[in-house]
Design an enzyme around this catalytic site. Sequence first.
Site, PDB file in Angstrom:
ATOM      1  N   ALA C  10       0.840  -1.187   0.000  1.00 12.07           N
ATOM      2  CA  ALA C  10       0.000   0.000   0.000  1.00 12.07           C
ATOM      3  C   ALA C  10       0.879   1.242   0.000  1.00 12.07           C
ATOM      4  O   ALA C  10       1.901   1.291   0.675  1.00 12.07           O
ATOM      5  CB  ALA C  10      -0.884  -0.006   1.255  1.00 12.07           C
ATOM      6  N   HIS C  49      -7.291   9.463  -6.402  1.00 11.22           N
ATOM      7  CA  HIS C  49      -6.541   8.786  -7.466  1.00 11.22           C
ATOM      8  C   HIS C  49      -6.772   9.453  -8.813  1.00 11.22           C
ATOM      9  O   HIS C  49      -5.849   9.653  -9.594  1.00 11.22           O
ATOM     10  CB  HIS C  49      -6.922   7.305  -7.537  1.00 11.22           C
ATOM     11  CG  HIS C  49      -6.069   6.439  -6.669  1.00 11.22           C
ATOM     12  ND1 HIS C  49      -5.084   5.626  -7.165  1.00 11.22           N
ATOM     13  CD2 HIS C  49      -6.033   6.278  -5.332  1.00 11.22           C
ATOM     14  CE1 HIS C  49      -4.494   4.991  -6.178  1.00 11.22           C
ATOM     15  NE2 HIS C  49      -5.054   5.363  -5.040  1.00 11.22           N
ATOM     16  N   ARG C  50      -8.051   9.810  -9.084  1.00  8.89           N
ATOM     17  CA  ARG C  50      -8.387  10.436 -10.363  1.00  8.89           C
ATOM     18  C   ARG C  50      -7.673  11.797 -10.489  1.00  8.89           C
ATOM     19  O   ARG C  50      -7.105  12.115 -11.542  1.00  8.89           O
ATOM     20  CB  ARG C  50      -9.904  10.626 -10.466  1.00  8.89           C
ATOM     21  CG  ARG C  50     -10.383  11.001 -11.872  1.00  8.89           C
ATOM     22  CD  ARG C  50     -11.873  11.354 -11.884  1.00  8.89           C
ATOM     23  NE  ARG C  50     -12.737  10.233 -11.589  1.00  8.89           N
ATOM     24  CZ  ARG C  50     -13.311   9.463 -12.520  1.00  8.89           C
ATOM     25  NH1 ARG C  50     -13.108   9.705 -13.810  1.00  8.89           N
ATOM     26  NH2 ARG C  50     -14.099   8.467 -12.181  1.00  8.89           N
ATOM     27  N   ARG C  53      -3.830  11.359 -11.169  1.00 10.88           N
ATOM     28  CA  ARG C  53      -3.313  10.978 -12.487  1.00 10.88           C
ATOM     29  C   ARG C  53      -3.511  12.058 -13.533  1.00 10.88           C
ATOM     30  O   ARG C  53      -2.938  11.987 -14.615  1.00 10.88           O
ATOM     31  CB  ARG C  53      -3.875   9.622 -12.941  1.00 10.88           C
ATOM     32  CG  ARG C  53      -5.325   9.565 -13.232  1.00 10.88           C
ATOM     33  CD  ARG C  53      -5.719   8.142 -13.645  1.00 10.88           C
ATOM     34  NE  ARG C  53      -7.132   8.028 -13.838  1.00 10.88           N
ATOM     35  CZ  ARG C  53      -8.008   7.604 -12.910  1.00 10.88           C
ATOM     36  NH1 ARG C  53      -7.589   7.244 -11.729  1.00 10.88           N
ATOM     37  NH2 ARG C  53      -9.277   7.541 -13.160  1.00 10.88           N
TER      38      ARG C  53
END
Lengths: 169, 169, 169
Positions: C10, C49-50, C53
């Site tokens: 992780a 996360h979106r 990136r």
Amino acid sequence: METILIVGGARSGKSQRAIELSRDTAPDRIFVATAEASDPEMADRIERHRADRGPGFTTVEAPLELVDALERAASPDRVVVVDCLTLWLSNLMHYGRDVEAQTAALTRFIARTPGPLILVSNEVGMGLVPGTPLGRGFRDAQGSLNQAVAAVCGRVEFMVAGLPMALKG
Amino acid sequence: METILIVGGARSGKSQRAIELSRDTAPDRIFVATAEASDPEMADRIERHRADRGPGFTTVEAPLELVDALERAASPDRVVVVDCLTLWLSNLMHYGRDVEAQTAALTRFIARTPGPLILVSNEVGMGLVPGTPLGRGFRDAQGSLNQAVAAVCGRVEFMVAGLPMALKG
Amino acid sequence: METILIVGGARSGKSQRAIELSRDTAPDRIFVATAEASDPEMADRIERHRADRGPGFTTVEAPLELVDALERAASPDRVVVVDCLTLWLSNLMHYGRDVEAQTAALTRFIARTPGPLILVSNEVGMGLVPGTPLGRGFRDAQGSLNQAVAAVCGRVEFMVAGLPMALKG
């Protein structure tokens, strides 16, 4: 200046590796301990670690004010060993300190330290997802801290079974 | 004589790697199993392992008396596979044996074995700190055992996703 | 075609590594997300996360029908990033799907994909033995899935503290 991060699991030989690498680096050696002797088990662990590393170190305790301790300790003639970032992080979270700000202060210090520095940290993210939000939060914070410190250190080693693998440098 | 430690997480391919390395090493192969079929889940796991490794092995069970079994099995013409040190350690602790003395006997044996030897062990120290003293004690004992065995083996491999990384040798 | 598995704990930097490797691979990029926003903590994690990136990806959600999504997405002009196999496995088990059949379908796809593919997965087997049969089952299934996927990918990397080690290729 030489900066090294040693990361690995529990009882993987991280502390001994840090001690070993600190030999011959500089005439003077400072050991910055982040543990707090908050219960008998921890007090016992601290005492064993102190015995393991033997004489030749000046020990400084810095459960929370790590960056301040490093500012005072760092010098071109002196190697500083920090053991370990995991307990420091745990203390910061326990006392509600600003982990992001502390991490930023630490990485800024590492990037410009005048003397050699060896930091020890745990890998804690290779088990199952922890059952509690607190556990998941700690695991994530430790992973982020390791990444941030690894990015600014000149050398990074990963310890398994007492043996180092070079991740960087 | 060639002595190899294979360390890795659960289902990382350690046992298959040990079987693969034992081929062509010596005409005769002994498999020393340390598991005890103490419950149905474990009995099932043991049976699957036995099926996975196929024929060509003589299996010896040694849940506690590992060093005795190794003394009897070792020979220049025979490769011995021990799977695994983690269950052996767990059995030693469960039955209250002296782990330090047993570890010392094992490392002395490895250092002077007359025949090739391949040992499998688990890495268990890369999760969060276990919640119980028993869990922390086991994790620490496993780490110390891995370090002690790695120090005397000629080759050490770390397995991840079925792939070996050389830690030593 | 280039196929890469990125495995690690992780917060070890797996997703960022996948994004980084996907740059300059192909003009078109597809991100296959396997997460389900089943609770606020997970929804928050997906959103972070979106954001991490950045733009430049078409996002496809495939919590269960991963192989179908890959069949539709794959093309020589397009790099596909799958993040991550751990959540996919968790979803398959939660909804009682046939994990072995799904794994076989995935590895068959990887072996013959017409376009570049980067898959992210977690290492979860380096802590203590989980306390529940469900936990042990998941840990074993994840280890088996990682081995199966690693066997068919052209390159496998292991991430620690944001730094990659080559396991294969």
